[in-house]
Design an enzyme around this catalytic site. Structure first.
Site, PDB file in Angstrom:
ATOM      1  N   HIS A  97       0.844  -1.202   0.000  1.00 55.09           N
ATOM      2  CA  HIS A  97       0.000   0.000   0.000  1.00 55.09           C
ATOM      3  C   HIS A  97       0.879   1.251   0.000  1.00 55.09           C
ATOM      4  O   HIS A  97       0.597   2.223  -0.706  1.00 55.09           O
ATOM      5  CB  HIS A  97      -0.888   0.029   1.247  1.00 55.09           C
ATOM      6  CG  HIS A  97      -1.854  -1.121   1.353  1.00 55.09           C
ATOM      7  ND1 HIS A  97      -1.738  -2.082   2.322  1.00 55.09           N
ATOM      8  CD2 HIS A  97      -2.939  -1.458   0.624  1.00 55.09           C
ATOM      9  CE1 HIS A  97      -2.729  -2.955   2.198  1.00 55.09           C
ATOM     10  NE2 HIS A  97      -3.468  -2.609   1.171  1.00 55.09           N
ATOM     11  N   ASP A 149      -3.170  -7.351  -7.632  1.00 57.45           N
ATOM     12  CA  ASP A 149      -4.544  -7.680  -8.028  1.00 57.45           C
ATOM     13  C   ASP A 149      -4.689  -7.314  -9.507  1.00 57.45           C
ATOM     14  O   ASP A 149      -5.382  -6.364  -9.865  1.00 57.45           O
ATOM     15  CB  ASP A 149      -5.533  -6.911  -7.152  1.00 57.45           C
ATOM     16  CG  ASP A 149      -5.377  -7.266  -5.691  1.00 57.45           C
ATOM     17  OD1 ASP A 149      -6.004  -8.221  -5.247  1.00 57.45           O
ATOM     18  OD2 ASP A 149      -4.576  -6.602  -4.987  1.00 57.45           O
TER      19      ASP A 149
END
Ligand code: AMP
Length: 287
Positions: free
Chosen positions: A38, A151
């Site tokens: 992140h 992802d």
């Protein structure tokens, strides 16, 4: 100074202020339990935009298994510290009622990209992702938004939504950040037992072995997948959900010859924890 905003109306005020200043806004949507993966997206935003917004919202609509939602890790205090330290301007942390008020009559459905890989094994998952990202984009109104290649399919689907629905947003997809032993960082790694954590890097090693075979000239998709499934099945505590080699743009599975740059994607359960990983065959530099 990190401001923490929990309501859409309060965020709108902030956003109007930024619009008056004429500044650019970068946005990183997350489900919290933040890690260096992140942080890499956040750094990209800070480097490119005048203001950076991170959202933390564990989106119930994208969970296909109730126990997965119930056990999803949370670490708000540590997350806020990390974001503050990085220099993020605003954390948007809405409750479920803020994002979804009442019955939902309008949804975004995407065909094609959503039907393969995780879309095939997690019914409704990407409908939930599209529902929340569309709402967040409408609230945050960013110029740039950052997603992880971790992802891969999600990033492709978001890009397609942005294109189809004409969102004035530039989507950036950032490389996968890994532990030293090769395990892709994921909030779910915190849920791994000690022994599963120890064997989980085997997922990456198996994928690298497949990549080596491809580089050595093996291009038969069934043979490559068969070899990969065999190695993955040997990981203690591992259970393969899917292994796929597909066109990196359409995500349609290859039926015969594999090409350089094809996407190799896997989903493996380590105990109850579902991990995903991917790489582009024959393209990336290897240590
Ligand atoms: P999540 O909180 O899991 O919904 O992830 C939020 C964003 O961080 C998504 O765009 C993910 O693809 C990205 N992300 C998650 N793990 C990693 C990683 N290991 N490296 C880079 N980006 C990641």
């Amino acid at each position: 100074m990190l401001s923490v905003i929990r309501t859409v109306s309060e965020f709108r005020e902030q956003r109007e202020g930024w619009a008056k200043e004429g500044v650019t806004v970068g946005f990183v949507p997350t489900m919290g339990a933040l890690h260096e993966g992140h942080a890499s997206l956040v750094r990209a935003s800070l480097g490119e935009s005048d203001r950076s917004v991170v959202s933390i919202f564990v989106n119930p609509l994208q969970f296909d298994r109730r126990e997965d939602l119930e056990t999803y890790p949370e670490s708000l205090e540590a997350d806020m510290e990390l974001l503050e330290g990085l220099g993020v301007d605003c954390l948007l942390h809405p409750g479920v009622d803020e994002m979804y008020s009442g019955e939902i009559a309008t949804s975004i459905l995407q065909e094609g990209l959503t039907s393969h890989l995780c879309g095939a094994s997690r019914p409704g998952h990407f409908d939930g992702v599209l529902a929340v990202v569309a709402r967040l984009f409408n609230v945050v109104q960013p110029h740039f938004s950052y997603f992880g290649q971790k992802d891969y399919q999600q990033s492709a689907i978001i890009r397609r939504m942005v294109e189809d629905l004409n969102y004035p947003i530039t989507v950036r997809v950032m490389p996968i950040i890994r532990e030293e032993d090769g395990l892709a960082l994921s909030s779910r790694n915190r849920l791994l037992s000690g022994s599963h954590r120890a064997s989980a890097p085997g997922i990456r090693s198996a994928m690298l072995a497949c990549d080596r075979s491809f580089r050595d000239g093996l291009i038969d998709v069934e043979v490559l997948k068969g070899e990969l499934i065999r190695i993955l099945s040997g990981i203690p505590g591992g259970r393969v959900e899917y292994v796929e080699i597909c066109d990196p743009d359409t995500l349609v599975p290859r039926e015969s010859g594999v090409l350089p740059g094809d996407l190799l994607a896997v989903a493996v359960f380590m105990g109850e924890v579902r991990l995903i990983d991917n790489l582009l065959l024959g393209l990336e530099e290897r240590p």
